[in-house]
Scaffold this motif. Sequence first.
Motif, PDB file in Angstrom:
ATOM      1  N   LEU A  12      56.403  17.140  -3.232  1.00  0.00           N
ATOM      2  CA  LEU A  12      57.265  17.109  -4.144  1.00  0.00           C
ATOM      3  C   LEU A  12      58.229  15.779  -4.188  1.00  0.00           C
ATOM      4  CD1 LEU A  12      59.376  18.739  -5.836  1.00  0.00           C
ATOM      5  CD2 LEU A  12      60.559  19.579  -3.871  1.00  0.00           C
ATOM      6  N   ARG A  13      58.070  15.012  -2.896  1.00  0.00           N
ATOM      7  CA  ARG A  13      58.720  13.826  -2.919  1.00  0.00           C
ATOM      8  C   ARG A  13      58.217  12.851  -3.871  1.00  0.00           C
ATOM      9  NH1 ARG A  13      59.999  10.112   2.478  1.00  0.00           N
ATOM     10  NH2 ARG A  13      61.597   8.676   1.545  1.00  0.00           N
ATOM     11  N   GLU A  14      56.802  12.671  -3.874  1.00  0.00           N
ATOM     12  CA  GLU A  14      55.906  11.774  -4.651  1.00  0.00           C
ATOM     13  C   GLU A  14      56.145  12.372  -6.276  1.00  0.00           C
ATOM     14  OE1 GLU A  14      51.734  12.332  -3.288  1.00  0.00           O
ATOM     15  OE2 GLU A  14      52.293  10.962  -1.716  1.00  0.00           O
ATOM     16  N   LYS A  15      56.581  13.574  -6.537  1.00  0.00           N
ATOM     17  CA  LYS A  15      56.714  14.005  -7.899  1.00  0.00           C
ATOM     18  C   LYS A  15      58.085  13.472  -8.480  1.00  0.00           C
ATOM     19  CE  LYS A  15      53.194  17.770  -8.066  1.00  0.00           C
ATOM     20  NZ  LYS A  15      53.149  19.251  -8.549  1.00  0.00           N
ATOM     21  N   SER A  16      59.100  13.808  -7.496  1.00  0.00           N
ATOM     22  CA  SER A  16      60.504  13.690  -7.876  1.00  0.00           C
ATOM     23  C   SER A  16      61.274  12.379  -7.757  1.00  0.00           C
ATOM     24  CB  SER A  16      61.119  14.661  -7.298  1.00  0.00           C
ATOM     25  OG  SER A  16      61.253  14.566  -5.845  1.00  0.00           O
ATOM     26  N   GLY A  17      60.528  11.849  -6.599  1.00  0.00           N
ATOM     27  CA  GLY A  17      61.409  10.602  -6.174  1.00  0.00           C
ATOM     28  C   GLY A  17      62.484  10.623  -5.168  1.00  0.00           C
TER      29      GLY A  17
END
Length: 203
Positions: A12-17
């Motif tokens: 999720l962190r990689e997708k959302s920043g």
Amino acid sequence: MTTISAAMVKELREKSGAGMMDCKKALAENNGDMKLAAEYLQIKGLASAAKRSARKTSEGYIGVYRHHDGKTAIMVEVNCETDFVARTEAFREFCQELAIHICGCNPQAVRREDLDAELVAKQEEIFLEQAKELGKNAEITARIASGRINSWLAEVTLLDQHWMGEGSEPTVEEKRAALSSQTGENIRIHRFTRLVIGECSAE
């Protein structure tokens, strides 16, 4: 209750920043549903960014991209609040990638309100005439024309364009808002210039 794994948080962190703790909270709030968690972060991020939008942006960075043939170059100014953020890798990477996006997607203005009013009026007239040719009633004709002008505006306005021209990707505005959320600062795409051999430059 779904267990929130480190791998889920990382994805999720990689997708959302967004930050690690924000991602973990979003997943927990949405029972591990990745799509709902991403939407949750987007809403939160856009809301927070809206609160920051009035803050002064006197620092920034100019992203520059020169096409491989040496005949097209882009310069884009992106502003932030502090020199600290302006010097971060994430901020400068955004500026550089934005310059590449502008080269490939050729927007005519940063925001809809920046577009030439006469150009917009002319396009509205064209789309209305095209819609009338379909022979529908006035209400449907107006709706069709409105839909077409909105689609056109989304194509020619930088903030409305999908990142790198991919329809499955977030819009430039969503990417800007995500960076604003990540840095905690007001991020503003101020202006851009396209230089093309044999043509006049435009902002």
